[in-house]
Design a protein around this motif. Structure first.
Motif, PDB file in Angstrom:
ATOM      1  N   ALA A 197      35.976 -16.639 -59.158  1.00 43.82           N
ATOM      2  CA  ALA A 197      35.421 -15.282 -59.024  1.00 43.82           C
ATOM      3  C   ALA A 197      33.905 -15.347 -58.853  1.00 43.82           C
ATOM      4  N   LEU A 198      33.256 -16.231 -59.608  1.00 44.63           N
ATOM      5  CA  LEU A 198      31.797 -16.347 -59.496  1.00 44.63           C
ATOM      6  C   LEU A 198      31.404 -16.835 -58.098  1.00 44.63           C
ATOM      7  N   LEU A 199      32.123 -17.846 -57.610  1.00 46.40           N
ATOM      8  CA  LEU A 199      31.783 -18.363 -56.277  1.00 46.40           C
ATOM      9  C   LEU A 199      32.009 -17.289 -55.211  1.00 46.40           C
ATOM     10  N   LYS A 200      33.092 -16.550 -55.361  1.00 41.56           N
ATOM     11  CA  LYS A 200      33.361 -15.467 -54.386  1.00 41.56           C
ATOM     12  C   LYS A 200      32.219 -14.465 -54.394  1.00 41.56           C
ATOM     13  N   ARG A 201      31.819 -14.100 -55.577  1.00 41.75           N
ATOM     14  CA  ARG A 201      30.725 -13.126 -55.707  1.00 41.75           C
ATOM     15  C   ARG A 201      29.452 -13.669 -55.052  1.00 41.75           C
ATOM     16  N   LEU A 202      29.138 -14.915 -55.362  1.00 36.15           N
ATOM     17  CA  LEU A 202      27.910 -15.503 -54.806  1.00 36.15           C
ATOM     18  C   LEU A 202      27.997 -15.589 -53.284  1.00 36.15           C
ATOM     19  N   GLU A 203      29.179 -15.923 -52.784  1.00 31.98           N
ATOM     20  CA  GLU A 203      29.344 -16.046 -51.325  1.00 31.98           C
ATOM     21  C   GLU A 203      29.189 -14.707 -50.617  1.00 31.98           C
ATOM     22  N   SER A 204      29.331 -13.614 -51.384  1.00 31.74           N
ATOM     23  CA  SER A 204      29.211 -12.287 -50.747  1.00 31.74           C
ATOM     24  C   SER A 204      27.740 -11.821 -50.671  1.00 31.74           C
ATOM     25  N   LEU A 205      26.824 -12.564 -51.270  1.00 31.96           N
ATOM     26  CA  LEU A 205      25.422 -12.106 -51.280  1.00 31.96           C
ATOM     27  C   LEU A 205      24.742 -12.371 -49.925  1.00 31.96           C
ATOM     28  N   PRO A 206      23.822 -11.501 -49.552  1.00 30.55           N
ATOM     29  CA  PRO A 206      23.162 -11.663 -48.241  1.00 30.55           C
ATOM     30  C   PRO A 206      22.025 -12.680 -48.303  1.00 30.55           C
ATOM     31  N   PHE A 207      22.375 -13.983 -48.335  1.00 30.71           N
ATOM     32  CA  PHE A 207      21.347 -15.002 -48.573  1.00 30.71           C
ATOM     33  C   PHE A 207      20.264 -15.069 -47.503  1.00 30.71           C
ATOM     34  N   GLU A 208      20.625 -14.735 -46.250  1.00 28.94           N
ATOM     35  CA  GLU A 208      19.591 -14.832 -45.200  1.00 28.94           C
ATOM     36  C   GLU A 208      18.452 -13.864 -45.489  1.00 28.94           C
ATOM     37  N   SER A 209      18.805 -12.660 -45.981  1.00 26.76           N
ATOM     38  CA  SER A 209      17.745 -11.668 -46.181  1.00 26.76           C
ATOM     39  C   SER A 209      17.206 -11.644 -47.614  1.00 26.76           C
ATOM     40  N   LEU A 210      17.883 -12.369 -48.513  1.00 25.73           N
ATOM     41  CA  LEU A 210      17.526 -12.269 -49.940  1.00 25.73           C
ATOM     42  C   LEU A 210      16.067 -12.651 -50.263  1.00 25.73           C
ATOM     43  N   MET A 224      31.184 -31.295 -47.704  1.00 26.02           N
ATOM     44  CA  MET A 224      30.581 -30.765 -48.934  1.00 26.02           C
ATOM     45  C   MET A 224      31.550 -29.755 -49.587  1.00 26.02           C
ATOM     46  N   SER A 225      31.675 -29.834 -50.903  1.00 29.79           N
ATOM     47  CA  SER A 225      32.581 -28.885 -51.558  1.00 29.79           C
ATOM     48  C   SER A 225      31.950 -27.485 -51.548  1.00 29.79           C
ATOM     49  N   ARG A 226      32.807 -26.512 -51.812  1.00 33.10           N
ATOM     50  CA  ARG A 226      32.345 -25.124 -51.866  1.00 33.10           C
ATOM     51  C   ARG A 226      31.227 -24.968 -52.907  1.00 33.10           C
ATOM     52  N   LEU A 227      31.435 -25.655 -54.039  1.00 32.95           N
ATOM     53  CA  LEU A 227      30.448 -25.549 -55.119  1.00 32.95           C
ATOM     54  C   LEU A 227      29.119 -26.202 -54.713  1.00 32.95           C
ATOM     55  N   ASP A 228      29.218 -27.362 -54.071  1.00 31.62           N
ATOM     56  CA  ASP A 228      27.982 -28.035 -53.648  1.00 31.62           C
ATOM     57  C   ASP A 228      27.232 -27.204 -52.614  1.00 31.62           C
ATOM     58  N   ALA A 229      27.996 -26.599 -51.712  1.00 33.14           N
ATOM     59  CA  ALA A 229      27.363 -25.773 -50.669  1.00 33.14           C
ATOM     60  C   ALA A 229      26.614 -24.615 -51.325  1.00 33.14           C
ATOM     61  N   MET A 230      27.260 -24.025 -52.307  1.00 33.37           N
ATOM     62  CA  MET A 230      26.604 -22.883 -52.979  1.00 33.37           C
ATOM     63  C   MET A 230      25.382 -23.361 -53.769  1.00 33.37           C
ATOM     64  N   ARG A 231      25.528 -24.553 -54.384  1.00 32.40           N
ATOM     65  CA  ARG A 231      24.399 -25.083 -55.169  1.00 32.40           C
ATOM     66  C   ARG A 231      23.163 -25.219 -54.270  1.00 32.40           C
ATOM     67  N   SER A 232      23.347 -25.769 -53.083  1.00 30.78           N
ATOM     68  CA  SER A 232      22.147 -25.968 -52.250  1.00 30.78           C
ATOM     69  C   SER A 232      21.621 -24.639 -51.704  1.00 30.78           C
ATOM     70  N   THR A 233      22.525 -23.695 -51.410  1.00 31.24           N
ATOM     71  CA  THR A 233      22.047 -22.368 -50.979  1.00 31.24           C
ATOM     72  C   THR A 233      21.197 -21.744 -52.079  1.00 31.24           C
ATOM     73  N   LEU A 234      21.693 -21.811 -53.308  1.00 33.00           N
ATOM     74  CA  LEU A 234      20.968 -21.171 -54.413  1.00 33.00           C
ATOM     75  C   LEU A 234      19.633 -21.863 -54.682  1.00 33.00           C
ATOM     76  N   GLU A 235      19.666 -23.197 -54.600  1.00 34.95           N
ATOM     77  CA  GLU A 235      18.406 -23.933 -54.816  1.00 34.95           C
ATOM     78  C   GLU A 235      17.354 -23.491 -53.798  1.00 34.95           C
ATOM     79  N   ALA A 236      17.795 -23.344 -52.559  1.00 32.13           N
ATOM     80  CA  ALA A 236      16.867 -22.993 -51.485  1.00 32.13           C
ATOM     81  C   ALA A 236      16.222 -21.631 -51.720  1.00 32.13           C
TER      82      ALA A 236
END
Ligand code: UTP
Length: 478
Positions: A33-46, A1-13
């Motif tokens: 820069a946007l992907l880097k920023r998104l990857e730094s967010l604490p998704f488990e606790s969000l 899965m590409s970096r963008l696709d991985a982020m897309r599914s994380t965000l959808e979830a």
């Protein structure tokens, strides 16, 4: 899965897929820069954070609240439960720590300073009452004076944020680090948190490729000290105690031997986290107070103290909750490491309701709200008190140590701070035999400034060439 696709599914979830709405229109650099920023967010606790802190407001108070025990060094000081101790003993201990090079200075300067409205990092604000020295210079002069006195290089750690880091660095370089050696100063930016729409919990966009972000609070210091390598740096140089203070108080003693001595005094402190307080000016003063909450020491924000609690008095008529937090702490390096690792999750997030300008994620249209529309989340440094085994709190005199510059006008403004500085230094001149004008209300009727390089206390003025008299309305600096 590409970096963008991985982020897309994380965000959808977690219901945040709008954040990638505009990704196709971004340049490669902005997309990265946007992907880097998104990857730094604490998704488990969000999702839990959004549910518990953004969409619902936690109910404040309710715990079993008692006044915090404090240590006083003057009989006239008036904290709730008083333990009067000998300042000289503490001073000797603290000076030994300074002479052994075991203490570093730490300024938190990552805030946004919105209330002051100064165009630049707050530390660059002209704060002294006669020559308008910026806050950073005032602290640098204290460090230079301390080095002269205790014969050691004192390292200065400064926490900035993404929004003011480069400006802060440039200011130091333009001013040749105010006479300090560049290598004794270490700056590092703190973490950032996104702003959330308070109705939907969605993260707000500042522009198509960027989220609305703000610093994660002064409680972010622990994490920032760790990930920047500052704690390793300190420990590698024998630093055991971090002297923490805020950038906006020109009277903050950068290194206070009595305070350090209390931190090292096993009878009162576990040597992990020690704080200072000043007696509240009155029940309505807008300052957090130290208290014991369900058996743990901490700070209760003034907004969380009920009117009855704020006004309640003890048998001698003193306010029960009188211990105002002035944001000066001594933190051991070992404890800072522990909080930044194992203890990080014990530092709660606090919500602030704000008006935040953002874009509509669908249309890209700029929205400037008339009413508060967003939640920002911050951690507070004093919440670490509750993790420390035996934190101590020292009462100090407001007039000697606390003249914050928070607002553009009125209370806690540059004007009120300058008057307090003149009052303090005018008093020192009087003790040295100089005739100084006072108004009917007791305040000094002149602008007076004494550099720490001239005197660190009134007694240091002995032998300094001083005028015999200062005229009403005059300015005097030495
Ligand atoms: P304040 O709570 O007064 O916030 O910070 P502020 O951002 O400076 O000012 P306002 O509220 O926007 O007007 C107290 C101290 O904590 C630092 C500030 O730089 C100041 O020294 N601080 C605050 C940080 O370092 N990081 C933060 O995220 C918040």
């Amino acid at each position: 899965m590409s970096r963008l696709d991985a982020m897309r599914s994380t965000l959808e979830a977690c219901g945040q897929s709008h954040l990638l709405q505009h990704i196709d229109g971004l340049s490669d650099i902005d997309r990265d820069a946007l992907l880097k920023r998104l990857e730094s967010l604490p998704f488990e606790s969000l999702p839990a954070m959004i549910e518990q802190l953004v969409l619902a407001a936690p109910v404040a108070g309710g715990g079993d609240l008692h006044p915090a025990p404090c240590v006083c060094i003057k009989p006239e000081q008036a904290c709730g439960s008083v333990d009067l101790i000998d300042a000289e003993d503490l001073r000797i201990r603290g000076e030994a720590m300074l002479e052994a090079g075991r203490v570093a200075a730490f300024t938190v300067a990552g805030g946004q300073g919105t209330r002051l409205g100064w165009n630049g990092p707050k530390g660059t604000f002209p704060a002294s009452s006669v020559s308008g020295k910026p806050l950073f210079r005032l602290f640098a002069e204290q460090i230079l004076a301390a080095e002269r006195r205790w014969g050691r290089t004192i390292r200065w750690y400064i926490m900035t944020s993404e929004s003011n880091d480069s400006q802060t660095r440039a200011f130091f370089l333009d001013n040749r680090c105010f006479g300090l050696d560049r290598r004794q100063i270490m700056m590092f930016p703190q973490g950032m948190m996104p702003a959330f729409d308070m109705k939907t919990g969605k993260i707000l966009l500042e522009r198509p490729g960027a989220l609305v972000m703000s610093p994660d609070g002064h409680g972010g210091s622990f994490h920032a000290l760790l990930v920047s390598g500052a704690i390793d740096h300190m420990e590698g140089r024998g630093t055991e105690a971090i002297s923490y203070f805020q950038v906006d108080n020109p009277l903050a003693p950068v290194l206070d031997p009595v305070f350090l001595g209390l931190h090292a005094d096993e009878a009162h402190s576990s040597g992990e986290f020690t704080s200072k307080m000043v007696s509240k000016a009155g029940p309505d003063e807008k300052v957090g107070v130290f208290g014991s909450i369900d058996g743990r020491l901490g700070v209760v924000e003034y907004t969380d103290l009920s009117k009855a609690e704020a006004q309640s008095t003890d048998e001698s008529g003193r306010l029960r909750f009188a211990a105002g937090n002035v944001a000066m702490h001594i933190i051991s390096t070992e404890f800072a490491r522990r909080v930044a690792t194992a203890g990080q999750d014990e530092l709660p997030w606090h919500r602030a309701v704000k008006k935040v300008t953002h874009i509509d994620s669908r249309t890209g249209e700029l929205i400037t709200p008339g009413e508060p529309n967003a939640i920002k989340l911050e951690r507070f440094v004093f919440d670490a008190m509750g993790i420390a085994a035996k934190p101590a709190i020292l009462e100090v005199d407001r007039a000697e140590q606390f003249a914050p510059i928070k607002n553009a006008t009125g209370t806690d403004s540059a004007e009120s701070s300058k008057q307090m500085q003149s009052d303090l230094y005018g008093g020192w001149l009087e003790q040295a035999g100089v005739q100084v004008p006072r108004r009917g209300d007791g305040h000094i009727d002149a602008a007076i400034e004494i550099s720490p390089l001239t005197a660190m206390s009134a007694s240091d003025l002995e032998g300094v060439d001083l005028p015999s008299k200062i005229a009403k309305g005059d300015s005097f600096a030495c």
